[in-house]
Scaffold this motif. Structure first.
Motif, PDB file in Angstrom:
ATOM      1  N   PHE A  79      -2.707 -27.718  21.978  1.00  0.00           N
ATOM      2  CA  PHE A  79      -4.033 -27.254  21.552  1.00  0.00           C
ATOM      3  C   PHE A  79      -3.971 -25.836  21.001  1.00  0.00           C
ATOM      4  O   PHE A  79      -4.648 -25.506  20.042  1.00  0.00           O
ATOM      5  CB  PHE A  79      -5.033 -27.302  22.712  1.00  0.00           C
ATOM      6  CG  PHE A  79      -5.665 -28.645  22.920  1.00  0.00           C
ATOM      7  CD1 PHE A  79      -6.224 -29.349  21.882  1.00  0.00           C
ATOM      8  CD2 PHE A  79      -5.710 -29.203  24.187  1.00  0.00           C
ATOM      9  CE1 PHE A  79      -6.812 -30.584  22.069  1.00  0.00           C
ATOM     10  CE2 PHE A  79      -6.292 -30.434  24.394  1.00  0.00           C
ATOM     11  CZ  PHE A  79      -6.843 -31.130  23.338  1.00  0.00           C
ATOM     12  N   GLY A  80      -3.168 -24.983  21.615  1.00  0.00           N
ATOM     13  CA  GLY A  80      -3.043 -23.608  21.141  1.00  0.00           C
ATOM     14  C   GLY A  80      -2.441 -23.537  19.753  1.00  0.00           C
ATOM     15  O   GLY A  80      -2.874 -22.768  18.906  1.00  0.00           O
ATOM     16  N   LEU A  81      -1.445 -24.379  19.494  1.00  0.00           N
ATOM     17  CA  LEU A  81      -0.820 -24.425  18.175  1.00  0.00           C
ATOM     18  C   LEU A  81      -1.784 -24.992  17.131  1.00  0.00           C
ATOM     19  O   LEU A  81      -1.879 -24.479  16.012  1.00  0.00           O
ATOM     20  CB  LEU A  81       0.463 -25.257  18.234  1.00  0.00           C
ATOM     21  CG  LEU A  81       1.323 -25.270  16.991  1.00  0.00           C
ATOM     22  CD1 LEU A  81       1.777 -23.858  16.642  1.00  0.00           C
ATOM     23  CD2 LEU A  81       2.521 -26.169  17.194  1.00  0.00           C
ATOM     24  N   LEU A  82      -2.511 -26.028  17.495  1.00  0.00           N
ATOM     25  CA  LEU A  82      -3.499 -26.595  16.574  1.00  0.00           C
ATOM     26  C   LEU A  82      -4.632 -25.607  16.308  1.00  0.00           C
ATOM     27  O   LEU A  82      -5.145 -25.522  15.192  1.00  0.00           O
ATOM     28  CB  LEU A  82      -4.065 -27.899  17.136  1.00  0.00           C
ATOM     29  CG  LEU A  82      -3.116 -29.092  17.142  1.00  0.00           C
ATOM     30  CD1 LEU A  82      -3.776 -30.281  17.830  1.00  0.00           C
ATOM     31  CD2 LEU A  82      -2.701 -29.471  15.735  1.00  0.00           C
ATOM     32  N   GLN A  83      -5.030 -24.850  17.338  1.00  0.00           N
ATOM     33  CA  GLN A  83      -6.079 -23.848  17.150  1.00  0.00           C
ATOM     34  C   GLN A  83      -5.630 -22.769  16.176  1.00  0.00           C
ATOM     35  O   GLN A  83      -6.414 -22.293  15.365  1.00  0.00           O
ATOM     36  CB  GLN A  83      -6.470 -23.225  18.494  1.00  0.00           C
ATOM     37  CG  GLN A  83      -7.504 -22.134  18.392  1.00  0.00           C
ATOM     38  CD  GLN A  83      -8.840 -22.609  17.841  1.00  0.00           C
ATOM     39  OE1 GLN A  83      -9.158 -23.782  17.876  1.00  0.00           O
ATOM     40  NE2 GLN A  83      -9.607 -21.690  17.307  1.00  0.00           N
TER      41      GLN A  83
ATOM     42  N   ILE B  17     -11.218 -29.130  15.989  1.00  0.00           N
ATOM     43  CA  ILE B  17     -10.133 -28.611  16.824  1.00  0.00           C
ATOM     44  C   ILE B  17     -10.613 -27.396  17.613  1.00  0.00           C
ATOM     45  O   ILE B  17     -10.289 -27.241  18.793  1.00  0.00           O
ATOM     46  CB  ILE B  17      -8.904 -28.272  15.958  1.00  0.00           C
ATOM     47  CG1 ILE B  17      -8.266 -29.556  15.443  1.00  0.00           C
ATOM     48  CG2 ILE B  17      -7.885 -27.452  16.746  1.00  0.00           C
ATOM     49  CD1 ILE B  17      -7.201 -29.343  14.396  1.00  0.00           C
ATOM     50  N   GLY B  18     -11.404 -26.541  16.974  1.00  0.00           N
ATOM     51  CA  GLY B  18     -11.958 -25.381  17.665  1.00  0.00           C
ATOM     52  C   GLY B  18     -12.858 -25.777  18.820  1.00  0.00           C
ATOM     53  O   GLY B  18     -12.828 -25.160  19.891  1.00  0.00           O
TER      54      GLY B  18
ATOM     55  N   GLY C 157     -11.207 -18.130  21.956  1.00  0.00           N
ATOM     56  CA  GLY C 157     -11.466 -19.498  21.508  1.00  0.00           C
ATOM     57  C   GLY C 157     -12.872 -19.673  20.976  1.00  0.00           C
ATOM     58  O   GLY C 157     -13.094 -20.334  19.963  1.00  0.00           O
ATOM     59  N   TYR C 158     -13.847 -19.038  21.647  1.00  0.00           N
ATOM     60  CA  TYR C 158     -15.225 -19.112  21.174  1.00  0.00           C
ATOM     61  C   TYR C 158     -15.415 -18.334  19.869  1.00  0.00           C
ATOM     62  O   TYR C 158     -16.168 -18.757  18.993  1.00  0.00           O
ATOM     63  CB  TYR C 158     -16.198 -18.604  22.231  1.00  0.00           C
ATOM     64  CG  TYR C 158     -16.346 -19.548  23.404  1.00  0.00           C
ATOM     65  CD1 TYR C 158     -16.512 -20.913  23.217  1.00  0.00           C
ATOM     66  CD2 TYR C 158     -16.321 -19.068  24.701  1.00  0.00           C
ATOM     67  CE1 TYR C 158     -16.639 -21.777  24.285  1.00  0.00           C
ATOM     68  CE2 TYR C 158     -16.455 -19.927  25.794  1.00  0.00           C
ATOM     69  CZ  TYR C 158     -16.613 -21.283  25.565  1.00  0.00           C
ATOM     70  OH  TYR C 158     -16.747 -22.129  26.623  1.00  0.00           O
TER      71      TYR C 158
ATOM     72  N   THR D 287      -7.910 -12.609  34.123  1.00  0.00           N
ATOM     73  CA  THR D 287      -8.267 -11.854  32.923  1.00  0.00           C
ATOM     74  C   THR D 287      -7.713 -12.526  31.670  1.00  0.00           C
ATOM     75  O   THR D 287      -8.410 -12.636  30.647  1.00  0.00           O
ATOM     76  CB  THR D 287      -7.735 -10.410  33.024  1.00  0.00           C
ATOM     77  OG1 THR D 287      -8.224  -9.821  34.221  1.00  0.00           O
ATOM     78  CG2 THR D 287      -8.161  -9.593  31.825  1.00  0.00           C
ATOM     79  N   GLU D 288      -6.488 -12.989  31.758  1.00  0.00           N
ATOM     80  CA  GLU D 288      -5.871 -13.672  30.615  1.00  0.00           C
ATOM     81  C   GLU D 288      -6.620 -14.958  30.280  1.00  0.00           C
ATOM     82  O   GLU D 288      -6.860 -15.258  29.110  1.00  0.00           O
ATOM     83  CB  GLU D 288      -4.410 -13.979  30.936  1.00  0.00           C
ATOM     84  CG  GLU D 288      -3.674 -14.634  29.796  1.00  0.00           C
ATOM     85  CD  GLU D 288      -2.224 -14.919  30.155  1.00  0.00           C
ATOM     86  OE1 GLU D 288      -1.671 -15.867  29.574  1.00  0.00           O
ATOM     87  OE2 GLU D 288      -1.653 -14.206  30.996  1.00  0.00           O
ATOM     88  N   MET D 289      -7.023 -15.703  31.292  1.00  0.00           N
ATOM     89  CA  MET D 289      -7.751 -16.947  31.068  1.00  0.00           C
ATOM     90  C   MET D 289      -9.080 -16.676  30.361  1.00  0.00           C
ATOM     91  O   MET D 289      -9.427 -17.349  29.383  1.00  0.00           O
ATOM     92  CB  MET D 289      -8.013 -17.657  32.394  1.00  0.00           C
ATOM     93  CG  MET D 289      -8.772 -18.957  32.225  1.00  0.00           C
ATOM     94  SD  MET D 289      -9.295 -19.681  33.772  1.00  0.00           S
ATOM     95  CE  MET D 289     -10.633 -18.594  34.231  1.00  0.00           C
ATOM     96  N   TRP D 290      -9.819 -15.662  30.803  1.00  0.00           N
ATOM     97  CA  TRP D 290     -11.096 -15.346  30.182  1.00  0.00           C
ATOM     98  C   TRP D 290     -10.926 -14.770  28.782  1.00  0.00           C
ATOM     99  O   TRP D 290     -11.747 -15.015  27.898  1.00  0.00           O
ATOM    100  CB  TRP D 290     -11.909 -14.402  31.067  1.00  0.00           C
ATOM    101  CG  TRP D 290     -12.571 -15.166  32.174  1.00  0.00           C
ATOM    102  CD1 TRP D 290     -12.213 -15.185  33.480  1.00  0.00           C
ATOM    103  CD2 TRP D 290     -13.667 -16.066  32.038  1.00  0.00           C
ATOM    104  NE1 TRP D 290     -13.027 -16.037  34.182  1.00  0.00           N
ATOM    105  CE2 TRP D 290     -13.934 -16.586  33.313  1.00  0.00           C
ATOM    106  CE3 TRP D 290     -14.450 -16.479  30.978  1.00  0.00           C
ATOM    107  CZ2 TRP D 290     -14.947 -17.509  33.549  1.00  0.00           C
ATOM    108  CZ3 TRP D 290     -15.464 -17.394  31.217  1.00  0.00           C
ATOM    109  CH2 TRP D 290     -15.702 -17.895  32.488  1.00  0.00           C
ATOM    110  N   LEU D 291      -9.859 -14.027  28.569  1.00  0.00           N
ATOM    111  CA  LEU D 291      -9.583 -13.491  27.242  1.00  0.00           C
ATOM    112  C   LEU D 291      -9.333 -14.624  26.246  1.00  0.00           C
ATOM    113  O   LEU D 291      -9.894 -14.631  25.145  1.00  0.00           O
ATOM    114  CB  LEU D 291      -8.385 -12.544  27.272  1.00  0.00           C
ATOM    115  CG  LEU D 291      -7.965 -11.956  25.928  1.00  0.00           C
ATOM    116  CD1 LEU D 291      -9.059 -11.051  25.374  1.00  0.00           C
ATOM    117  CD2 LEU D 291      -6.663 -11.208  26.055  1.00  0.00           C
ATOM    118  N   PHE D 292      -8.521 -15.608  26.643  1.00  0.00           N
ATOM    119  CA  PHE D 292      -8.264 -16.745  25.759  1.00  0.00           C
ATOM    120  C   PHE D 292      -9.522 -17.571  25.542  1.00  0.00           C
ATOM    121  O   PHE D 292      -9.747 -18.104  24.453  1.00  0.00           O
ATOM    122  CB  PHE D 292      -7.140 -17.622  26.312  1.00  0.00           C
ATOM    123  CG  PHE D 292      -5.773 -17.070  26.040  1.00  0.00           C
ATOM    124  CD1 PHE D 292      -5.388 -16.741  24.749  1.00  0.00           C
ATOM    125  CD2 PHE D 292      -4.874 -16.876  27.066  1.00  0.00           C
ATOM    126  CE1 PHE D 292      -4.128 -16.241  24.486  1.00  0.00           C
ATOM    127  CE2 PHE D 292      -3.613 -16.363  26.818  1.00  0.00           C
ATOM    128  CZ  PHE D 292      -3.237 -16.043  25.523  1.00  0.00           C
TER     129      PHE D 292
END
Length: 107
Positions: free
Chosen positions: A72-76, A59-60, A16-17, A7-12
């Motif tokens: 990548f999370g920090l750059l996003q 980056i997105g 992201g999208y 669930t966490e993976m799909w939420l992120f």
């Protein structure tokens, strides 16, 4: 426990999208504005905002492809902040100046 990670993976991934959509919106809007409008509102130059929003969209796209893990999370996070600053501050000011050429819109 496995369901929580899935669930966490799909939420992120969905977030992201959504972030990529916002970043592309900012980039496409920046392309359509006139360079003089940016300077008239003292919001830097069109080249500055075009580079910033293009970098945010790139980056997105990378984050949407590879996930928002680690750097990548920090750059996003930085990319979405840059796109939101453009949309919340620069876009309204530039739109106001660009659309004020006549009482009923551009001549």
């Amino acid at each position: 426990m496995e369901l929580v990670l899935l669930t966490e993976m799909w939420l992120f991934r969905v977030l992201g999208y959504v972030a990529l959509g916002i970043e592309l919106w900012a980039f496409i809007d920046c392309i359509q504005r006139k360079p003089a409008s940016f300077e008239a509102t003292f919001k830097r130059t069109k080249s500055f905002w075009l580079g910033l929003t293009a970098g945010a969209a790139a980056i997105g796209a990378l984050t949407a492809l590879f996930g928002g893990i680690g750097l990548f999370g920090l750059l996003q996070l930085a990319a979405i902040i840059a796109a939101c600053v453009y949309l919340a501050d620069v876009k309204p000011a530039v739109s106001e100046v660009q659309g004020s050429s006549g009482p009923y819109g551009p001549w």
